[in-house]
Design a protein around this motif. Structure first.
Motif, PDB file in Angstrom:
ATOM      1  N   ALA A  24       0.838  -1.204   0.000  1.00 13.58           N
ATOM      2  CA  ALA A  24       0.000   0.000   0.000  1.00 13.58           C
ATOM      3  C   ALA A  24       0.870   1.250   0.000  1.00 13.58           C
ATOM      4  O   ALA A  24       1.814   1.367   0.769  1.00 13.58           O
ATOM      5  N   ALA A  25       0.532   2.179  -0.867  1.00 10.85           N
ATOM      6  CA  ALA A  25       1.243   3.452  -0.931  1.00 10.85           C
ATOM      7  C   ALA A  25       0.738   4.354   0.196  1.00 10.85           C
ATOM      8  O   ALA A  25      -0.398   4.206   0.658  1.00 10.85           O
ATOM      9  N   PRO A  26       1.559   5.274   0.663  1.00 12.38           N
ATOM     10  CA  PRO A  26       1.093   6.180   1.717  1.00 12.38           C
ATOM     11  C   PRO A  26      -0.037   7.065   1.203  1.00 12.38           C
ATOM     12  O   PRO A  26      -0.016   7.521   0.058  1.00 12.38           O
ATOM     13  N   ALA A  27      -1.023   7.282   2.036  1.00 14.45           N
ATOM     14  CA  ALA A  27      -2.190   8.068   1.640  1.00 14.45           C
ATOM     15  C   ALA A  27      -1.849   9.550   1.654  1.00 14.45           C
ATOM     16  O   ALA A  27      -1.424  10.088   2.675  1.00 14.45           O
ATOM     17  N   ARG A  28      -1.986  10.186   0.507  1.00 18.51           N
ATOM     18  CA  ARG A  28      -1.750  11.622   0.390  1.00 18.51           C
ATOM     19  C   ARG A  28      -2.864  12.281  -0.405  1.00 18.51           C
ATOM     20  O   ARG A  28      -2.651  13.276  -1.077  1.00 18.51           O
ATOM     21  N   THR A  29      -4.044  11.742  -0.349  1.00 18.47           N
ATOM     22  CA  THR A  29      -5.135  12.208  -1.192  1.00 18.47           C
ATOM     23  C   THR A  29      -5.538  13.636  -0.866  1.00 18.47           C
ATOM     24  O   THR A  29      -5.689  14.461  -1.777  1.00 18.47           O
ATOM     25  N   LEU A  30      -5.730  13.962   0.390  1.00 22.25           N
ATOM     26  CA  LEU A  30      -6.171  15.304   0.763  1.00 22.25           C
ATOM     27  C   LEU A  30      -5.137  16.360   0.393  1.00 22.25           C
ATOM     28  O   LEU A  30      -5.479  17.429  -0.114  1.00 22.25           O
ATOM     29  N   SER A  31      -3.883  16.062   0.637  1.00 27.32           N
ATOM     30  CA  SER A  31      -2.838  17.042   0.363  1.00 27.32           C
ATOM     31  C   SER A  31      -2.664  17.260  -1.137  1.00 27.32           C
ATOM     32  O   SER A  31      -2.480  18.402  -1.583  1.00 27.32           O
ATOM     33  N   LEU A  60      -6.826  20.152   6.706  1.00 26.04           N
ATOM     34  CA  LEU A  60      -7.126  18.792   7.159  1.00 26.04           C
ATOM     35  C   LEU A  60      -5.960  17.850   6.882  1.00 26.04           C
ATOM     36  O   LEU A  60      -5.655  16.970   7.691  1.00 26.04           O
ATOM     37  N   ALA A  61      -5.307  18.023   5.741  1.00 24.98           N
ATOM     38  CA  ALA A  61      -4.201  17.132   5.366  1.00 24.98           C
ATOM     39  C   ALA A  61      -3.000  17.298   6.286  1.00 24.98           C
ATOM     40  O   ALA A  61      -2.266  16.336   6.511  1.00 24.98           O
ATOM     41  N   LEU A  62      -2.786  18.495   6.813  1.00 25.19           N
ATOM     42  CA  LEU A  62      -1.657  18.689   7.738  1.00 25.19           C
ATOM     43  C   LEU A  62      -1.781  17.807   8.968  1.00 25.19           C
ATOM     44  O   LEU A  62      -0.794  17.286   9.471  1.00 25.19           O
ATOM     45  N   GLY A  63      -2.990  17.635   9.447  1.00 21.89           N
ATOM     46  CA  GLY A  63      -3.186  16.824  10.645  1.00 21.89           C
ATOM     47  C   GLY A  63      -3.307  15.345  10.376  1.00 21.89           C
ATOM     48  O   GLY A  63      -2.955  14.522  11.218  1.00 21.89           O
ATOM     49  N   ARG A  64      -3.769  14.975   9.192  1.00 14.94           N
ATOM     50  CA  ARG A  64      -4.068  13.567   8.938  1.00 14.94           C
ATOM     51  C   ARG A  64      -3.030  12.839   8.104  1.00 14.94           C
ATOM     52  O   ARG A  64      -2.966  11.610   8.157  1.00 14.94           O
ATOM     53  N   GLU A  65      -2.278  13.551   7.276  1.00 13.25           N
ATOM     54  CA  GLU A  65      -1.359  12.895   6.347  1.00 13.25           C
ATOM     55  C   GLU A  65       0.064  13.418   6.527  1.00 13.25           C
ATOM     56  O   GLU A  65       0.459  14.375   5.873  1.00 13.25           O
ATOM     57  N   ARG A  69       2.903  16.270   3.737  1.00 11.85           N
ATOM     58  CA  ARG A  69       3.039  17.580   4.371  1.00 11.85           C
ATOM     59  C   ARG A  69       3.445  18.671   3.376  1.00 11.85           C
ATOM     60  O   ARG A  69       2.928  19.770   3.410  1.00 11.85           O
ATOM     61  N   THR A  70       4.354  18.372   2.460  1.00 13.28           N
ATOM     62  CA  THR A  70       4.812  19.368   1.495  1.00 13.28           C
ATOM     63  C   THR A  70       3.686  19.777   0.561  1.00 13.28           C
ATOM     64  O   THR A  70       3.485  20.967   0.306  1.00 13.28           O
ATOM     65  N   PHE A  71       2.948  18.795   0.040  1.00 13.88           N
ATOM     66  CA  PHE A  71       1.813  19.112  -0.826  1.00 13.88           C
ATOM     67  C   PHE A  71       0.762  19.926  -0.066  1.00 13.88           C
ATOM     68  O   PHE A  71       0.164  20.848  -0.617  1.00 13.88           O
ATOM     69  N   ALA A  72       0.528  19.581   1.180  1.00  7.61           N
ATOM     70  CA  ALA A  72      -0.474  20.295   1.969  1.00  7.61           C
ATOM     71  C   ALA A  72      -0.062  21.752   2.192  1.00  7.61           C
ATOM     72  O   ALA A  72      -0.879  22.663   2.075  1.00  7.61           O
ATOM     73  N   ILE A  73       1.206  21.982   2.508  1.00 11.33           N
ATOM     74  CA  ILE A  73       1.669  23.353   2.732  1.00 11.33           C
ATOM     75  C   ILE A  73       1.585  24.166   1.447  1.00 11.33           C
ATOM     76  O   ILE A  73       1.127  25.313   1.454  1.00 11.33           O
ATOM     77  N   TRP A  74       2.002  23.576   0.331  1.00  7.06           N
ATOM     78  CA  TRP A  74       1.897  24.297  -0.947  1.00  7.06           C
ATOM     79  C   TRP A  74       0.438  24.554  -1.313  1.00  7.06           C
ATOM     80  O   TRP A  74       0.099  25.613  -1.867  1.00  7.06           O
ATOM     81  N   GLY A  75      -0.439  23.605  -1.027  1.00 12.40           N
ATOM     82  CA  GLY A  75      -1.857  23.816  -1.293  1.00 12.40           C
ATOM     83  C   GLY A  75      -2.426  24.957  -0.465  1.00 12.40           C
ATOM     84  O   GLY A  75      -3.183  25.790  -0.963  1.00 12.40           O
ATOM     85  N   ILE A  76      -2.034  25.016   0.804  1.00 12.07           N
ATOM     86  CA  ILE A  76      -2.502  26.101   1.669  1.00 12.07           C
ATOM     87  C   ILE A  76      -1.986  27.444   1.159  1.00 12.07           C
ATOM     88  O   ILE A  76      -2.727  28.430   1.087  1.00 12.07           O
ATOM     89  N   VAL A  77      -0.720  27.497   0.776  1.00 13.58           N
ATOM     90  CA  VAL A  77      -0.138  28.757   0.290  1.00 13.58           C
ATOM     91  C   VAL A  77      -0.815  29.215  -0.993  1.00 13.58           C
ATOM     92  O   VAL A  77      -1.203  30.393  -1.120  1.00 13.58           O
TER      93      VAL A  77
END
Length: 113
Positions: A24-31, A60-65, A69-77
């Protein structure tokens, strides 16, 4: 029929240490969705709903995935930049409307001037 006396269990692990391609690949769907919405909102000029949804998904992705983390931070920015641009343009429009109203020649509407 002779037995050697050792009973070693048969293992199915790969002796060469190559990774399992079916693991299983790590879940990064939200980010990834947050990053994609942020990028698409800037490229396609999506104005209101997509940046808000992307911002929520990124938070949500910062807390769950932790893997994404990098995708989530770029998405937020990216989503925050788009929302800030929208808010600044709305502020300029409201100020411009107010200034425009202030300079209207309405002396004809007020009697006895």
């Amino acid at each position: 029929m002779t037995t050697t006396g050792t009973t070693e269990p048969q293992t199915t692990a790969n002796p060469y240490g190559t990774p399992n391609p079916y693991a299983a690949a790590p879940a990064r769907t939200l980010s990834i969705m947050s990053f994609a919405l942020g990028l698409a909102s800037i490229v396609f000029s999506w104005t209101f709903l997509a940046p808000i949804a992307g911002l929520v998904l990124g938070i949500l992705a910062l807390g769950r995935e932790p893997q994404g983390r990098t995708f989530a931070i770029w998405g937020i920015v990216l989503n925050a930049v788009m929302l800030a641009g929208i808010l600044i343009s709305l502020l300029i429009a409201v100020v411009g409307f107010g200034v425009g109203l202030a300079f209207l020649p309405i002396h004809w509407a007020i009697p006895n001037l």
